[in-house]
Write an enzyme that holds these catalytic residues in place. Sequence first.
Site, PDB file in Angstrom:
ATOM      1  N   HIS A 187       0.836  -1.210   0.000  1.00  0.00           N
ATOM      2  CA  HIS A 187       0.000   0.000   0.000  1.00  0.00           C
ATOM      3  C   HIS A 187       0.864   1.251   0.000  1.00  0.00           C
ATOM      4  O   HIS A 187       0.677   2.157  -0.821  1.00  0.00           O
ATOM      5  CB  HIS A 187      -0.909  -0.004   1.231  1.00  0.00           C
ATOM      6  CG  HIS A 187      -1.612   1.299   1.489  1.00  0.00           C
ATOM      7  ND1 HIS A 187      -2.962   1.477   1.273  1.00  0.00           N
ATOM      8  CD2 HIS A 187      -1.162   2.494   1.960  1.00  0.00           C
ATOM      9  CE1 HIS A 187      -3.298   2.719   1.572  1.00  0.00           C
ATOM     10  NE2 HIS A 187      -2.222   3.357   2.008  1.00  0.00           N
ATOM     11  N   GLU A 188       1.784   1.323   0.926  1.00  0.00           N
ATOM     12  CA  GLU A 188       2.579   2.540   1.063  1.00  0.00           C
ATOM     13  C   GLU A 188       3.470   2.777  -0.161  1.00  0.00           C
ATOM     14  O   GLU A 188       3.616   3.909  -0.630  1.00  0.00           O
ATOM     15  CB  GLU A 188       3.423   2.483   2.342  1.00  0.00           C
ATOM     16  CG  GLU A 188       2.602   2.513   3.623  1.00  0.00           C
ATOM     17  CD  GLU A 188       1.777   3.778   3.781  1.00  0.00           C
ATOM     18  OE1 GLU A 188       2.150   4.818   3.193  1.00  0.00           O
ATOM     19  OE2 GLU A 188       0.747   3.739   4.455  1.00  0.00           O
ATOM     20  N   HIS A 191       1.798   4.421  -3.119  1.00  0.00           N
ATOM     21  CA  HIS A 191       1.734   5.888  -3.115  1.00  0.00           C
ATOM     22  C   HIS A 191       2.863   6.464  -3.974  1.00  0.00           C
ATOM     23  O   HIS A 191       2.705   7.495  -4.633  1.00  0.00           O
ATOM     24  CB  HIS A 191       1.848   6.433  -1.690  1.00  0.00           C
ATOM     25  CG  HIS A 191       0.570   6.355  -0.912  1.00  0.00           C
ATOM     26  ND1 HIS A 191      -0.590   6.972  -1.326  1.00  0.00           N
ATOM     27  CD2 HIS A 191       0.274   5.756   0.274  1.00  0.00           C
ATOM     28  CE1 HIS A 191      -1.554   6.756  -0.434  1.00  0.00           C
ATOM     29  NE2 HIS A 191      -1.049   6.019   0.540  1.00  0.00           N
ATOM     30  N   TYR A 202      -3.815  15.024  -2.758  1.00  0.00           N
ATOM     31  CA  TYR A 202      -4.210  14.309  -1.540  1.00  0.00           C
ATOM     32  C   TYR A 202      -5.270  15.112  -0.783  1.00  0.00           C
ATOM     33  O   TYR A 202      -5.052  15.577   0.337  1.00  0.00           O
ATOM     34  CB  TYR A 202      -2.974  14.064  -0.677  1.00  0.00           C
ATOM     35  CG  TYR A 202      -3.117  12.897   0.270  1.00  0.00           C
ATOM     36  CD1 TYR A 202      -3.280  11.598  -0.207  1.00  0.00           C
ATOM     37  CD2 TYR A 202      -3.080  13.090   1.647  1.00  0.00           C
ATOM     38  CE1 TYR A 202      -3.396  10.527   0.655  1.00  0.00           C
ATOM     39  CE2 TYR A 202      -3.191  12.023   2.521  1.00  0.00           C
ATOM     40  CZ  TYR A 202      -3.354  10.740   2.016  1.00  0.00           C
ATOM     41  OH  TYR A 202      -3.469   9.688   2.889  1.00  0.00           O
ATOM     42  N   GLU A 211      -5.726   7.037  -1.935  1.00  0.00           N
ATOM     43  CA  GLU A 211      -5.718   6.000  -0.903  1.00  0.00           C
ATOM     44  C   GLU A 211      -6.251   4.678  -1.433  1.00  0.00           C
ATOM     45  O   GLU A 211      -5.715   3.610  -1.135  1.00  0.00           O
ATOM     46  CB  GLU A 211      -6.540   6.448   0.303  1.00  0.00           C
ATOM     47  CG  GLU A 211      -5.800   7.344   1.264  1.00  0.00           C
ATOM     48  CD  GLU A 211      -4.594   6.651   1.885  1.00  0.00           C
ATOM     49  OE1 GLU A 211      -4.683   5.453   2.225  1.00  0.00           O
ATOM     50  OE2 GLU A 211      -3.542   7.299   2.011  1.00  0.00           O
ATOM     51  N   ASP A 283     -12.094  16.835   7.906  1.00  0.00           N
ATOM     52  CA  ASP A 283     -11.058  16.066   8.600  1.00  0.00           C
ATOM     53  C   ASP A 283     -10.316  15.158   7.633  1.00  0.00           C
ATOM     54  O   ASP A 283     -10.849  14.756   6.585  1.00  0.00           O
ATOM     55  CB  ASP A 283     -11.691  15.210   9.702  1.00  0.00           C
ATOM     56  CG  ASP A 283     -12.282  16.043  10.827  1.00  0.00           C
ATOM     57  OD1 ASP A 283     -11.854  17.203  10.988  1.00  0.00           O
ATOM     58  OD2 ASP A 283     -13.188  15.543  11.523  1.00  0.00           O
ATOM     59  N   HIS A 289      -9.180   8.720   3.895  1.00  0.00           N
ATOM     60  CA  HIS A 289      -9.160   7.332   4.342  1.00  0.00           C
ATOM     61  C   HIS A 289     -10.559   6.771   4.544  1.00  0.00           C
ATOM     62  O   HIS A 289     -10.727   5.556   4.672  1.00  0.00           O
ATOM     63  CB  HIS A 289      -8.386   7.201   5.666  1.00  0.00           C
ATOM     64  CG  HIS A 289      -6.911   7.383   5.542  1.00  0.00           C
ATOM     65  ND1 HIS A 289      -6.297   8.604   5.721  1.00  0.00           N
ATOM     66  CD2 HIS A 289      -5.918   6.500   5.241  1.00  0.00           C
ATOM     67  CE1 HIS A 289      -4.988   8.467   5.567  1.00  0.00           C
ATOM     68  NE2 HIS A 289      -4.734   7.211   5.269  1.00  0.00           N
TER      69      HIS A 289
END
Length: 490
Positions: A187-188, A191, A202, A211, A283, A289
Site C-alpha cells: 500500500h505505502e 503511493h 491528496y 488512498e 477532517d 481514508h
Amino acid sequence: MTSTETSTTGPASHGAHCTIVPPYILEALAASDEPGLAAQARAALRHDERLRAARRTPTARPTGRRAPRREDTPAPGSVSGAGPQRTIYDTKGSQTTPGTEVRREGGQATGDPAADEAYDGLGATWQLWWTAYARDSLDGKGMPLLATVHYGQNYDNAFWDGSQMVFGDGDGVIFQRFTKSLDVIGHELAHGVTEHTAGLLYQGQSGALNESISDVFGVLVKQKHLGQSAAEADWLVGADLLAPTVKGRALRDMRNPGTAYDDPRLGKDPQPADMAHYVDTSDDNGGVHTNSGIPNRAFVLAALAIGGNAWEGAGAIWYAVVSGDGIKADCDFATFAGLTVEAAGRLHGDGSKEQSAVQTAWEQVGVLTAGAGGSTSPAGGVSAPSSEGRSGSTPGADTQVVLRRSGGFAGLVRERRVAIGELPERDAKDWQHLLAAPTLQRIAASTERTHPDAYVYSVVCDEVGCDITVQEPHLPEAIHSLFERTLSEG
C-alpha cells in the site's frame, strides 16, 4: 544521506505524507481511558501532523539507473533482469532517518523480523509491478527501494514520505509491528507509483482515490505473493496489524467497507460502501481514508465479476488509468470511473465482459448511473456528472502564471512569471489541471489565515480568471511541492 531528528530526509516528497493508520483511529485511541495507550496515540498524532506540515523543498530523486529505452521495456510476465535494489535501515527507536544500514540487496537475513519482513515486502512489491505491469520499481526507472524500521518508541504507524518507507513497531496493545502486513508495505509503496504517474492531489475525492489505489495494489501484492485468485482473497488491508485483543479483522475491508472493526477503543469502522453514504468532512484531508471505501468496493466487485487473478484482470485496467495520460491530478470518482470503463473497452473491446463488469461495479456503488449515458470525459470515457466541477477549459502552453511566495519568519518574497509551456512537461501538465479546476478557489474560500508566520502563496492567471491567496499549511502537499518547484526552477 543527511539525517534530521524527528523528520525524514533525503529527496523531499513531491506528494503527501501518507500514513496507513488514519488520523481518526489515532484520535479514538487518544481518548482512551488507558493512559499508556492514549499517550502513544497522542504522540503519533503530533508526530504525523508535524510531518504533514513540514516545509520541504523538492529535489531530484536518485534512481540509481538510467531511464529505460523503448527497446528495454519488458513484456508483462517476463523474468526480471536487474531486479529490485533494496536497502533497509534501523533507527533503533529514534526518529532520525534513514538510520543505520542493516541489510542491502543480496545481503544475508539479519534475524530481526522487522528488517527482514521489510526487505521481503519490498521485494514482493517490486515483483508485482515488474511481472504484472512491466514497471521497473516505483518510478519505472529502477528507483531504489528504501525502508527504515524500529522508527520511534512504539510508534503506531507506517508511512511513505516521498522517498522511502518508514515503519513503527506499534504499541503492542492495539497494533503490532507494521512490517508484519505485506499489503501495508505494498500500500505505502503504491503511493510512490501514484506520485510518479497520476500525481493525484491528496484532498477530497482525488485524495480518496489516491488512498484507494494504494489499497488496491497493496492487496494485489499480497494476492500475487500467495497465489490467490480474486475469489480466494480476503480483501482485507492490515489484517496482520491488529493485536489479538482488538475486536476487528483489519484496518479496512475492501469487499465490505464499514465492517473491518468495531472495538471500544478504536470505535467502529466509518468507511461508506456507496455514494449514498459518502462522508462530507474537512477532517483527514477531506476524508481520504474514509471515502476510499467506495472506489475500493467498486474494484472488488469488478475483480470478482471478471474472475481469475485480480492483478491480471481489474488490476491491469486500473493500472492503465493510473499510468495513462487521461487522468488528472484533481480527478474525482465519476471521472475515474469513466476512465476505467474506457480502459476496459480499450484493453478487451467495447461491450466485453470486462467492460461490463467495470461499468456495473461503479453503478453498484452509486458513482455511475445505469443507463444514464453520462457525459464524455476528457479521455473519451463515460462518467456521471462530477460533483467536483471544473472552472473552465484547460489553459494552453502560452498561458502566463504569476506565482508569488511571501511571509514566513524572515518575510522574504519570491516571485516568478512564467508561461506554462516553459515548465518541465510534468509540471506544465499539473499547472494546466490545477488552473482548469476549482481546487485553489475552494481552498482559499474555505480557510482562514490562522498561521501568522506561515508562507503565503498568491497565484494570478488572467486567462482563467484566477487570483487567489492561500497560506502554506492549507495546501495539499502535491500543490505545495508544485509551487516550490516552479519557484526554484525560476
